[in-house]
Design a protein around this motif. Structure first.
Motif, PDB file in Angstrom:
ATOM      1  N   HIS A 137      -4.457   2.305  -0.499  1.00  0.00           N
ATOM      2  CA  HIS A 137      -2.222   3.099  -0.132  1.00  0.00           C
ATOM      3  C   HIS A 137      -1.596   3.105  -0.970  1.00  0.00           C
ATOM      4  O   HIS A 137      -2.131   4.267  -1.642  1.00  0.00           O
ATOM      5  CB  HIS A 137      -1.972   0.873  -0.791  1.00  0.00           C
ATOM      6  N   HIS A 157       3.136   3.046   2.534  1.00  0.00           N
ATOM      7  CA  HIS A 157       4.358   2.396   2.101  1.00  0.00           C
ATOM      8  C   HIS A 157       5.327   3.661   1.945  1.00  0.00           C
ATOM      9  O   HIS A 157       5.353   4.481   0.905  1.00  0.00           O
ATOM     10  CB  HIS A 157       3.869   1.880   0.741  1.00  0.00           C
ATOM     11  N   ASP A 209       1.605   5.181  -1.435  1.00  0.00           N
ATOM     12  CA  ASP A 209       2.903   5.762  -2.365  1.00  0.00           C
ATOM     13  C   ASP A 209       3.916   6.370  -1.796  1.00  0.00           C
ATOM     14  O   ASP A 209       3.794   7.497  -2.651  1.00  0.00           O
ATOM     15  CB  ASP A 209       3.259   4.922  -3.247  1.00  0.00           C
ATOM     16  N   ASP A 224       2.204  -6.398  -3.833  1.00  0.00           N
ATOM     17  CA  ASP A 224       2.430  -5.113  -3.882  1.00  0.00           C
ATOM     18  C   ASP A 224       3.368  -4.576  -5.337  1.00  0.00           C
ATOM     19  O   ASP A 224       4.324  -4.564  -4.910  1.00  0.00           O
ATOM     20  CB  ASP A 224       2.754  -4.010  -3.318  1.00  0.00           C
ATOM     21  N   MET A 239       8.474   4.659   0.801  1.00  0.00           N
ATOM     22  CA  MET A 239       9.851   4.653   0.136  1.00  0.00           C
ATOM     23  C   MET A 239      10.759   5.332   0.007  1.00  0.00           C
ATOM     24  O   MET A 239      11.394   6.189  -0.503  1.00  0.00           O
ATOM     25  CB  MET A 239       9.085   3.815  -0.769  1.00  0.00           C
TER      26      MET A 239
HETATM   27 ZN    ZN Z   1       3.358   0.595  -2.466  1.00  0.00          ZN
END
Ligand code: ZN
Ligand code: DX5
Length: 216
Positions: free
Chosen positions: A33, A66, A35, A175, A68
């Protein structure tokens, strides 16, 4: 079906990310994963395509990116070129959500939407046909090491029920604050994959830490 584990390298040693990614793979991780924070959508700033591309040769794990960020649609090609396998962005981002999801699939990647803890499940309703995964945030996005928000459990079940009504499979990924003490109830609520940063990378033994998340 065994739950999949996606270690978040946000909690890893950033000076040795390649070795950390390889160690996570050896320890039994299913996905890695990643971020990505842009300092606008969330207050924190992490890394972008060059770091992901550098990691690509260190592990064969699928890269679960992911995003953001405020402008996911503009960035897709960069993350595809860097080696992303799953691209998830936020339903709260001001973007053309359907076009972005379709473009991710047109690149041959898995398309995901994430939602902040306060965003209701039914926000996803119109997007379900375009989704391969849903990333349910159980902490406010922006930082690792926060405590799991228990109120999210019912939302996980609600989202799992919505996903089960579709005629294609959708991964339910949870998450934030996932630890051995809460993993089982998150799985029982309907999660198919658990993201975990601190509980894996801050441990002494990644294999044991990953096994502890899969066990009852
Ligand atoms: Zn995340
Ligand atoms: C938070 C990130 C999470 C975070 C999880 O914004 O999306 O992936 O790294 O870390 P832990 O498991 O430490 O909460």
């Amino acid at each position: 079906m065994t739950v999949k584990i996606a270690p978040s390298i946000l909690a890893a040693d950033f000076a040795h990310l390649g070795a950390e990614a390889a160690a996570a793979e050896r320890a039994g991780a299913d996905w890695l994963h990643l971020d990505v924070m842009d300092g606008h959508f969330v207050p924190n700033l992490t890394f972008g395509p060059p770091v992901i591309q550098s990691l690509r040769s260190h592990t064969k794990l699928p890269f679960d990116v992911h995003l953001m960020v405020t402008n996911p649609h503009d960035l897709l090609e960069d993350y595809v070129d860097a080696g992303a396998d799953h691209i998830t962005f936020h339903v709260e981002a001001q973007t053309d959500t359907v076009a972005t999801l379709q473009d991710i699939r047109n690149y041959g990647k898995k398309a995901g939407l994430s939602l902040r803890p306060a965003t209701p499940a039914d926000t996803l309703q119109n997007f379900m046909p375009y989704l391969d995964l849903i990333l349910v945030m159980s902490v406010e996005p922006g930082f690792g090491g926060q405590a799991f928000e228990e109120e999210i459990l019912h939302k996980i079940t609600e989202i799992r029920d919505m996903a089960d009504q579709q005629d294609h499979p959708i991964e339910i990924v949870v998450d934030g604050g996932v630890k051995p003490e809460n993993a089982q109830k998150i799985i029982e609520a309907g999660a198919t994959t658990l993201v975990a940063g601190s509980s894996i990378f801050k441990s002494d033994n990644y294999t044991t830490a990953i096994e502890a998340l899969r066990d009852e």
